[in-house]
Design an enzyme around this catalytic site. Structure first.
Site, PDB file in Angstrom:
ATOM      1  N   SER A   1       0.838  -1.190   0.000  1.00 21.73           N
ATOM      2  CA  SER A   1       0.000   0.000   0.000  1.00 21.73           C
ATOM      3  C   SER A   1       0.871   1.237   0.000  1.00 21.73           C
ATOM      4  O   SER A   1       2.008   1.213   0.501  1.00 21.73           O
ATOM      5  CB  SER A   1      -0.899   0.022   1.249  1.00 21.73           C
ATOM      6  OG  SER A   1      -1.556   1.268   1.382  1.00 21.73           O
TER       7      SER A   1
ATOM      8  N   TYR B   1      -1.960  -0.276  10.415  1.00 20.14           N
ATOM      9  CA  TYR B   1      -2.101  -0.657   9.006  1.00 20.14           C
ATOM     10  C   TYR B   1      -0.859  -0.246   8.223  1.00 20.14           C
ATOM     11  O   TYR B   1      -0.307  -1.035   7.443  1.00 20.14           O
ATOM     12  CB  TYR B   1      -3.342   0.002   8.412  1.00 20.14           C
ATOM     13  CG  TYR B   1      -3.547  -0.285   6.940  1.00 20.14           C
ATOM     14  CD1 TYR B   1      -3.995  -1.536   6.517  1.00 20.14           C
ATOM     15  CD2 TYR B   1      -3.293   0.682   5.974  1.00 20.14           C
ATOM     16  CE1 TYR B   1      -4.178  -1.814   5.161  1.00 20.14           C
ATOM     17  CE2 TYR B   1      -3.476   0.421   4.628  1.00 20.14           C
ATOM     18  CZ  TYR B   1      -3.916  -0.826   4.220  1.00 20.14           C
ATOM     19  OH  TYR B   1      -4.080  -1.093   2.885  1.00 20.14           O
TER      20      TYR B   1
END
Length: 257
Positions: A138, A151
């Site tokens: 990501s 995250y």
């Protein structure tokens, strides 16, 4: 350098019930590959059925201790081999540091890092020279979002893991790369995107002026599996409309991919 196709190759794709995983499975089948679609959700059966004989669903929980070996075995049983793994399954949970618990930390790290690592380990016995392993990381690996520290840490760990695995597996002729998507229209971001103000805020933070699609990420995954990418190894490739390249005063939103 070879053609940009994957005709006859066998791939295992996780998180294949929706989003980037499903789009990647579709793109691989369209390019001539055979694909095992792995997911915890029964919806993966419908996705696989829509792809015909070149696809098979594998419903299991990758957090179970024996699930990695089961997923690989199911792929081998269905198609007789394995040439590529796309680790797409993941979760996005946002919380403040005060709200963080050991349980929520473990859940994010186990699903986003531990599960793909041990699936990759289970696949190695069946991967030979020319094989490709792709991790969906990501943009949050390098650009954090509010309340998304764990995250971001999990995706940063994937990028570092790819570099380590690339060094380990290069002598075997196995390539390992990461794709780092920016804001992509997936179920992972569906709740945030349902709010027009939040959607507009996220779009303002993307130099390209729009959100990306799962199909665009899937196209990059197919490229990395193909022979055209034979010299791409240990890379983390951003596909984010410039989000991590250009500073923007707009809030980066609740998460990238």
């Amino acid at each position: 350098m070879g053609d940009r196709n994957v005709e006859g190759r066998v791939a295992l794709v996780t998180g294949a019930a929706s989003g980037i995983g499903a789009a990647t499975a579709r793109a691989l089948v369209a390019a001539g590959a055979k694909v095992a679609l792995v997911d915890l959700k029964d919806d993966v059966r419908e996705v696989a059925e829509s792809l015909g004989a070149q696809a098979v669903p594998v419903v299991l929980d990758l957090l179970d201790e024996d699930s990695a070996k089961s997923a690989v075995s199911a792929t081998i049983d269905a198609f007789g081999g394995l040439d590529a793994v796309v680790n797409s399954a993941g979760i996005l949970e946002t919380m403040s540091i005060e709200e963080l618990t050991r349980e929520s930390y473990d859940r994010v790290m186990n699903i986003n890092v531990k599960a793909p690592l041990f699936l990759t380990q289970a696949a190695l016995a069946h991967l030979g020279p020319g094989a490709s392993i792709v991790f969906i990381a990501s943009g949050n690996a390098v650009l954090a979002s509010p309340n998304g520290s764990v995250y971001a840490a999990s995706k940063g760990a994937l990028v570092s893991l790819v570099k380590g695995l690339a060094a380990d597996l290069a002598p075997r002729g196995i390539r390992v790369n990461a794709i780092s998507p920016g804001p992509i229209v997936t179920p992972m971001l569906s709740a945030a995107l349902a709010d027009p103000a939040v959607k507009e805020s996220i779009e303002r933070g993307v130099p390209a002026g729009r959100l990306g699609t799962p199909e665009e990420v899937a196209s990059l995954a197919v490229y990395l599996i193909s022979d055209v990418a034979s010299f791409v190894h240990g890379a983390s490739i951003a596909i984010d409309g410039g989000t991590t390249a250009v500073w923007s005063p707009a809030a980066p939103g609740p998460g990238m991919e």
